[in-house]
Design a protein around this motif. Sequence first.
Motif, PDB file in Angstrom:
ATOM      1  N   PRO A  29       0.667  -1.417   0.019  1.00  0.00           N
ATOM      2  CA  PRO A  29      -0.105   0.052  -0.672  1.00  0.00           C
ATOM      3  C   PRO A  29       0.392   1.620  -0.036  1.00  0.00           C
ATOM      4  CG  PRO A  29      -0.031  -1.174   2.345  1.00  0.00           C
ATOM      5  CD  PRO A  29       0.796  -2.059   0.898  1.00  0.00           C
ATOM      6  N   ASP A  30       0.066   2.461  -0.559  1.00  0.00           N
ATOM      7  CA  ASP A  30       0.926   3.792  -0.644  1.00  0.00           C
ATOM      8  C   ASP A  30       0.707   4.336   0.714  1.00  0.00           C
ATOM      9  OD1 ASP A  30       2.347   3.313  -3.110  1.00  0.00           O
ATOM     10  OD2 ASP A  30       0.223   3.779  -3.669  1.00  0.00           O
ATOM     11  N   THR A  31       1.141   5.248   1.140  1.00  0.00           N
ATOM     12  CA  THR A  31       1.106   6.584   1.989  1.00  0.00           C
ATOM     13  C   THR A  31       1.509   7.858   1.691  1.00  0.00           C
ATOM     14  OG1 THR A  31       3.386   6.093   3.402  1.00  0.00           O
ATOM     15  CG2 THR A  31       1.587   4.655   4.178  1.00  0.00           C
ATOM     16  N   LEU A  32       0.977   8.202   2.474  1.00  0.00           N
ATOM     17  CA  LEU A  32       0.563   9.608   2.101  1.00  0.00           C
ATOM     18  C   LEU A  32       2.376  10.821   2.992  1.00  0.00           C
ATOM     19  CD1 LEU A  32      -2.730  11.767   0.681  1.00  0.00           C
ATOM     20  CD2 LEU A  32      -0.578  10.337  -0.831  1.00  0.00           C
ATOM     21  N   SER A  33       2.648  11.513   2.692  1.00  0.00           N
ATOM     22  CA  SER A  33       3.490  13.249   3.403  1.00  0.00           C
ATOM     23  C   SER A  33       2.100  13.177   4.759  1.00  0.00           C
ATOM     24  CB  SER A  33       3.612  14.052   2.958  1.00  0.00           C
ATOM     25  OG  SER A  33       3.422  14.358   2.038  1.00  0.00           O
ATOM     26  N   ALA A  34       2.641  13.844   5.902  1.00  0.00           N
ATOM     27  CA  ALA A  34       2.819  14.377   6.447  1.00  0.00           C
ATOM     28  C   ALA A  34       1.613  15.588   6.044  1.00  0.00           C
ATOM     29  CB  ALA A  34       3.480  15.394   7.485  1.00  0.00           C
ATOM     30  N   GLU A  35       2.491  16.400   5.107  1.00  0.00           N
ATOM     31  CA  GLU A  35       2.036  17.800   4.043  1.00  0.00           C
ATOM     32  C   GLU A  35       0.604  17.070   3.446  1.00  0.00           C
ATOM     33  OE1 GLU A  35       4.718  16.976   4.596  1.00  0.00           O
ATOM     34  OE2 GLU A  35       5.531  17.934   5.854  1.00  0.00           O
ATOM     35  N   GLU A  36       0.840  15.894   2.988  1.00  0.00           N
ATOM     36  CA  GLU A  36      -0.795  15.702   2.072  1.00  0.00           C
ATOM     37  C   GLU A  36      -1.349  15.656   3.097  1.00  0.00           C
ATOM     38  OE1 GLU A  36       1.994  13.808  -2.126  1.00  0.00           O
ATOM     39  OE2 GLU A  36       1.788  12.807  -0.002  1.00  0.00           O
ATOM     40  N   ILE A  37      -1.350  14.968   3.996  1.00  0.00           N
ATOM     41  CA  ILE A  37      -2.746  14.607   4.731  1.00  0.00           C
ATOM     42  C   ILE A  37      -2.661  15.803   5.043  1.00  0.00           C
ATOM     43  CG2 ILE A  37      -3.073  13.668   7.110  1.00  0.00           C
ATOM     44  CD1 ILE A  37      -1.568  11.318   6.400  1.00  0.00           C
ATOM     45  N   SER A  38      -1.808  16.996   5.894  1.00  0.00           N
ATOM     46  CA  SER A  38      -2.428  18.328   6.321  1.00  0.00           C
ATOM     47  C   SER A  38      -3.535  19.111   4.853  1.00  0.00           C
ATOM     48  CB  SER A  38      -1.732  18.401   7.360  1.00  0.00           C
ATOM     49  OG  SER A  38      -0.871  19.362   5.696  1.00  0.00           O
ATOM     50  N   GLU A  39      -3.707  18.507   4.092  1.00  0.00           N
ATOM     51  CA  GLU A  39      -4.890  19.144   3.052  1.00  0.00           C
ATOM     52  C   GLU A  39      -5.836  19.106   2.844  1.00  0.00           C
ATOM     53  OE1 GLU A  39      -2.517  18.822  -0.343  1.00  0.00           O
ATOM     54  OE2 GLU A  39      -0.834  20.406   0.094  1.00  0.00           O
ATOM     55  N   TYR A  40      -6.365  17.234   3.574  1.00  0.00           N
ATOM     56  CA  TYR A  40      -7.536  17.576   3.302  1.00  0.00           C
ATOM     57  C   TYR A  40      -8.295  18.211   4.206  1.00  0.00           C
ATOM     58  CZ  TYR A  40      -6.701  12.569   2.370  1.00  0.00           C
ATOM     59  OH  TYR A  40      -6.489  11.379   1.912  1.00  0.00           O
ATOM     60  N   SER A  41      -9.592  17.938   3.752  1.00  0.00           N
ATOM     61  CA  SER A  41     -10.425  19.764   4.477  1.00  0.00           C
ATOM     62  C   SER A  41     -11.316  18.676   4.924  1.00  0.00           C
ATOM     63  CB  SER A  41     -11.683  19.832   2.904  1.00  0.00           C
ATOM     64  OG  SER A  41     -11.949  18.448   2.688  1.00  0.00           O
ATOM     65  N   ASP A  42     -11.960  19.432   6.401  1.00  0.00           N
ATOM     66  CA  ASP A  42     -12.964  18.794   7.515  1.00  0.00           C
ATOM     67  C   ASP A  42     -13.984  17.977   6.782  1.00  0.00           C
ATOM     68  OD1 ASP A  42     -11.679  19.570   9.495  1.00  0.00           O
ATOM     69  OD2 ASP A  42     -13.011  21.620   9.527  1.00  0.00           O
ATOM     70  N   ALA A  43     -14.380  17.972   5.437  1.00  0.00           N
ATOM     71  CA  ALA A  43     -15.682  17.666   4.767  1.00  0.00           C
ATOM     72  C   ALA A  43     -15.117  15.973   4.504  1.00  0.00           C
ATOM     73  CB  ALA A  43     -16.105  18.229   4.096  1.00  0.00           C
ATOM     74  N   GLN A  44     -13.905  16.127   4.150  1.00  0.00           N
ATOM     75  CA  GLN A  44     -13.383  15.031   3.324  1.00  0.00           C
ATOM     76  C   GLN A  44     -13.297  13.884   4.362  1.00  0.00           C
ATOM     77  OE1 GLN A  44      -9.794  16.956   1.141  1.00  0.00           O
ATOM     78  NE2 GLN A  44     -10.780  16.584  -0.676  1.00  0.00           N
ATOM     79  N   LEU A  45     -13.145  14.459   5.795  1.00  0.00           N
ATOM     80  CA  LEU A  45     -12.615  13.697   6.193  1.00  0.00           C
ATOM     81  C   LEU A  45     -13.508  13.129   7.104  1.00  0.00           C
ATOM     82  CD1 LEU A  45      -9.340  15.412   8.410  1.00  0.00           C
ATOM     83  CD2 LEU A  45      -9.050  13.186   6.626  1.00  0.00           C
ATOM     84  N   LEU A  46     -14.881  13.488   7.471  1.00  0.00           N
ATOM     85  CA  LEU A  46     -15.242  13.092   7.866  1.00  0.00           C
ATOM     86  C   LEU A  46     -16.776  12.352   7.043  1.00  0.00           C
ATOM     87  CD1 LEU A  46     -18.494  13.036   9.613  1.00  0.00           C
ATOM     88  CD2 LEU A  46     -18.982  15.363   8.935  1.00  0.00           C
ATOM     89  N   SER A  47     -16.074  12.647   5.889  1.00  0.00           N
ATOM     90  CA  SER A  47     -16.453  11.665   4.452  1.00  0.00           C
ATOM     91  C   SER A  47     -16.302  10.383   4.898  1.00  0.00           C
ATOM     92  CB  SER A  47     -16.685  12.019   3.295  1.00  0.00           C
ATOM     93  OG  SER A  47     -17.234  10.927   1.629  1.00  0.00           O
ATOM     94  N   VAL A  48     -14.499  10.059   4.559  1.00  0.00           N
ATOM     95  CA  VAL A  48     -14.069   8.689   4.805  1.00  0.00           C
ATOM     96  C   VAL A  48     -14.927   8.058   6.091  1.00  0.00           C
ATOM     97  CG1 VAL A  48     -11.585   8.035   4.781  1.00  0.00           C
ATOM     98  CG2 VAL A  48     -12.314   9.621   3.655  1.00  0.00           C
ATOM     99  N   ILE A  49     -14.804   8.685   7.414  1.00  0.00           N
ATOM    100  CA  ILE A  49     -15.127   8.520   8.608  1.00  0.00           C
ATOM    101  C   ILE A  49     -16.409   7.497   8.258  1.00  0.00           C
ATOM    102  CG2 ILE A  49     -15.276   8.629  10.658  1.00  0.00           C
ATOM    103  CD1 ILE A  49     -13.570  10.932  10.807  1.00  0.00           C
ATOM    104  N   SER A  50     -17.326   8.555   7.891  1.00  0.00           N
ATOM    105  CA  SER A  50     -18.742   7.704   8.384  1.00  0.00           C
ATOM    106  C   SER A  50     -19.005   6.763   6.716  1.00  0.00           C
ATOM    107  CB  SER A  50     -19.740   9.069   7.195  1.00  0.00           C
ATOM    108  OG  SER A  50     -19.684   9.951   8.473  1.00  0.00           O
ATOM    109  N   LYS A  51     -17.933   6.286   5.860  1.00  0.00           N
ATOM    110  CA  LYS A  51     -18.105   5.655   4.788  1.00  0.00           C
ATOM    111  C   LYS A  51     -17.566   3.915   5.383  1.00  0.00           C
ATOM    112  CE  LYS A  51     -17.575   6.085   0.391  1.00  0.00           C
ATOM    113  NZ  LYS A  51     -17.305   5.821  -0.957  1.00  0.00           N
ATOM    114  N   ARG A  52     -16.321   4.596   6.637  1.00  0.00           N
ATOM    115  CA  ARG A  52     -15.642   3.621   7.098  1.00  0.00           C
ATOM    116  C   ARG A  52     -16.896   3.017   8.350  1.00  0.00           C
ATOM    117  NH1 ARG A  52     -13.591   3.100   3.122  1.00  0.00           N
ATOM    118  NH2 ARG A  52     -11.508   3.182   2.444  1.00  0.00           N
ATOM    119  N   VAL A  53     -16.935   3.991   8.947  1.00  0.00           N
ATOM    120  CA  VAL A  53     -18.510   3.280   9.933  1.00  0.00           C
ATOM    121  C   VAL A  53     -19.895   2.429   9.271  1.00  0.00           C
ATOM    122  CG1 VAL A  53     -20.204   4.146  11.357  1.00  0.00           C
ATOM    123  CG2 VAL A  53     -17.497   4.981  11.637  1.00  0.00           C
TER     124      VAL A  53
END
Length: 229
Positions: A29-53
């Motif tokens: 699997p690939d991983t992202l740098s801290a800089e790349e992860i910090s660019e996520y919006s709150d909406a993007q993160l909530l969407s991914v969290i919710s989908k995983r739930v």
Amino acid sequence: MATLEKFSEIWARACERKGGPAIVNSLLPDTLSAEEISEYSDAQLLSVISKRVFQSGFVWRVVDNKWPAYEKAFFDFEPMKVLMLSPDQIQQRASDPTLIRHQKKTQAIVDNAYMIQQINAEQGSFAEFIANWPTDDITGLWQVLKKRGARLGGNTGPYFLRAIGKDTFLLSQDVQAYLTAHKVVDAGFTSKTALRQTQAAFNHWQQESGKSLAEISRVISLGVGDNRV
């Protein structure tokens, strides 16, 4: 706890089972740098969290097919808008036939929006909070998500982190089987003792191999059991 197997031996076994280093490398699997992860919006993160739930214990394909309807029903997962939903509106969505009828998982969308807003208030940025968390204590981040979020225990929190590119190992069935068979852990996997022992083992293998936690986790899976990846 038993003496750890060398990562070179774990790697060799995976290569033997899967057909060589080139094939194993192609499955990592690939991983992202801290800089790349910090660019996520709150909406993007909530969407991914919710989908995983919703995917936890459910057919992932069904969740994927319904996700555009969730994006519409929950305002593209903008946390502030989600938090404005009334109890009646949340109930309507939990019983909507175009979505998945599950009251507790639907409520978790709202609860996790609140978690994001609270961590933003405390840390300045939920995305940066995740991005800057040290991987040598990734199970500590698992515990934060479990404690402060909703329905993010077990593998759900780690699968969320993996989905956004945060380096983490996963306690899949194959990885658990390996850790148990090699006596890396001597407690149940939900215990803090087992998480501490597992983290220590992965930190050791990472220092030995130079690979990410995610890559090490995948290599272990490829070398044992049913090769679930």
